[in-house]
Motif scaffolding. Sequence first.
Motif, short mmCIF file in Angstrom:
data_model
loop_
_atom_site.label_atom_id
_atom_site.label_comp_id
_atom_site.label_asym_id
_atom_site.label_seq_id
_atom_site.Cartn_x
_atom_site.Cartn_y
_atom_site.Cartn_z
N MET A 38 13.05 -15.02 -59.15
CA MET A 38 13.10 -16.26 -58.40
C MET A 38 11.77 -16.99 -58.58
O MET A 38 10.72 -16.37 -58.53
CB MET A 38 13.34 -15.93 -56.92
N LYS A 39 11.85 -18.29 -58.78
CA LYS A 39 10.65 -19.12 -58.87
C LYS A 39 10.74 -20.27 -57.87
O LYS A 39 11.79 -20.92 -57.74
CB LYS A 39 10.48 -19.70 -60.27
N ILE A 40 9.61 -20.50 -57.20
CA ILE A 40 9.52 -21.53 -56.17
C ILE A 40 8.33 -22.43 -56.49
O ILE A 40 7.22 -21.93 -56.69
CB ILE A 40 9.30 -20.91 -54.78
N LEU A 41 8.56 -23.72 -56.54
CA LEU A 41 7.46 -24.68 -56.69
C LEU A 41 7.12 -25.18 -55.30
O LEU A 41 8.02 -25.60 -54.55
CB LEU A 41 7.87 -25.84 -57.58
N VAL A 42 5.84 -25.12 -54.94
CA VAL A 42 5.39 -25.51 -53.60
C VAL A 42 4.32 -26.58 -53.72
O VAL A 42 3.32 -26.41 -54.43
CB VAL A 42 4.82 -24.30 -52.82
N VAL A 43 4.54 -27.68 -53.01
CA VAL A 43 3.59 -28.79 -52.99
C VAL A 43 3.49 -29.29 -51.55
O VAL A 43 4.40 -29.08 -50.75
CB VAL A 43 4.05 -29.90 -53.98
N SER A 44 2.39 -29.94 -51.23
CA SER A 44 2.21 -30.49 -49.89
C SER A 44 1.24 -31.65 -49.94
O SER A 44 0.50 -31.82 -50.91
CB SER A 44 1.65 -29.38 -48.97
N ASP A 45 1.27 -32.44 -48.88
CA ASP A 45 0.27 -33.50 -48.69
C ASP A 45 0.15 -34.42 -49.91
O ASP A 45 -0.96 -34.74 -50.34
CB ASP A 45 -1.08 -32.88 -48.33
N SER A 46 1.27 -34.87 -50.42
CA SER A 46 1.23 -35.76 -51.58
C SER A 46 0.94 -37.21 -51.19
O SER A 46 0.63 -38.02 -52.06
CB SER A 46 2.53 -35.67 -52.38
N HIS A 47 1.04 -37.55 -49.92
CA HIS A 47 0.63 -38.84 -49.38
C HIS A 47 1.04 -40.02 -50.26
O HIS A 47 0.20 -40.70 -50.84
CB HIS A 47 -0.88 -38.85 -49.10
N SER A 48 2.34 -40.23 -50.36
CA SER A 48 2.97 -41.38 -51.06
C SER A 48 2.87 -41.33 -52.57
O SER A 48 3.23 -42.30 -53.23
CB SER A 48 2.38 -42.71 -50.56
N LYS A 49 2.39 -40.27 -53.15
CA LYS A 49 2.28 -40.16 -54.61
C LYS A 49 3.65 -39.79 -55.18
O LYS A 49 3.95 -38.64 -55.39
CB LYS A 49 1.22 -39.13 -55.00
N LYS A 50 4.47 -40.80 -55.44
CA LYS A 50 5.85 -40.58 -55.90
C LYS A 50 5.90 -39.98 -57.29
O LYS A 50 6.71 -39.09 -57.56
CB LYS A 50 6.61 -41.91 -55.94
N ASN A 51 5.07 -40.50 -58.17
CA ASN A 51 5.17 -40.11 -59.58
C ASN A 51 4.94 -38.63 -59.80
O ASN A 51 5.60 -38.02 -60.65
CB ASN A 51 4.22 -40.94 -60.44
N ILE A 52 4.02 -38.03 -59.06
CA ILE A 52 3.77 -36.60 -59.27
C ILE A 52 4.98 -35.78 -58.86
O ILE A 52 5.32 -34.79 -59.52
CB ILE A 52 2.47 -36.12 -58.58
N LEU A 53 5.67 -36.18 -57.81
CA LEU A 53 6.87 -35.45 -57.40
C LEU A 53 7.95 -35.56 -58.47
O LEU A 53 8.64 -34.58 -58.78
CB LEU A 53 7.38 -35.95 -56.06
N ALA A 54 8.09 -36.73 -59.05
CA ALA A 54 9.05 -36.91 -60.16
C ALA A 54 8.61 -36.12 -61.39
O ALA A 54 9.45 -35.47 -62.04
CB ALA A 54 9.18 -38.39 -60.50
N ASP A 55 7.31 -36.13 -61.69
CA ASP A 55 6.81 -35.37 -62.85
C ASP A 55 7.08 -33.87 -62.68
O ASP A 55 7.49 -33.19 -63.63
CB ASP A 55 5.31 -35.59 -63.04
N LEU A 56 6.85 -33.36 -61.47
CA LEU A 56 7.09 -31.94 -61.21
C LEU A 56 8.57 -31.61 -61.35
O LEU A 56 8.94 -30.61 -61.98
CB LEU A 56 6.59 -31.56 -59.82
#
Length: 168
Positions: free
Chosen positions: A1-19
């Motif tokens: 199982m693999k889990i990607l974890v991110v937090s506190d991106s504060h409106s940074k849309k592009n990084i979420l799409a890139d991930l």
Amino acid sequence: MKILVVSDSHSKKNILADLRDKYSNEVDYFIHCGDSELDPNSKWVSDYTIVEGNCDYYDYPEKEVVATEEGNILVTHGHLYGVNYGLDRLALLAKQENAKFVFYGHTHRLAVEYVDGTLGSVWFPCGEYQKLGGTYAIVSVNESKIKVTYYTREGLAPVSELQFEYQK
């Protein structure tokens, strides 16, 4: 199982799409621990299990419990559980939710701890790792171990000194 974890991106849309684009065929779960500051109906967060942070003004849950083959994952931002002052309240919540993994943000401090399965990731680190400018983690779990690797937001590259391995 693999889990990607991110937090506190504060409106940074592009990084979420890139991930999402980079890892959509590699990870089983996309977790966002709050402070996305994005509309929950937007395409930017559609593949993420996401919770409300103290800077979110949309209707996200304060916590989520995700059932997986490796056990429950508890996701919260952490501000409502006092994570700046210790993890005791969060640990009690994890026990109540029968969680094997706990992911939280809010502190802006890199943190990984394995105590009955408590792990954490943050986005914009302070202190020693502030120069990284932003991080996310990939947690890999198999029958014998848990591996946590932090990556930089810029270049999506692993940080060699921020890789941790725990025996189950």
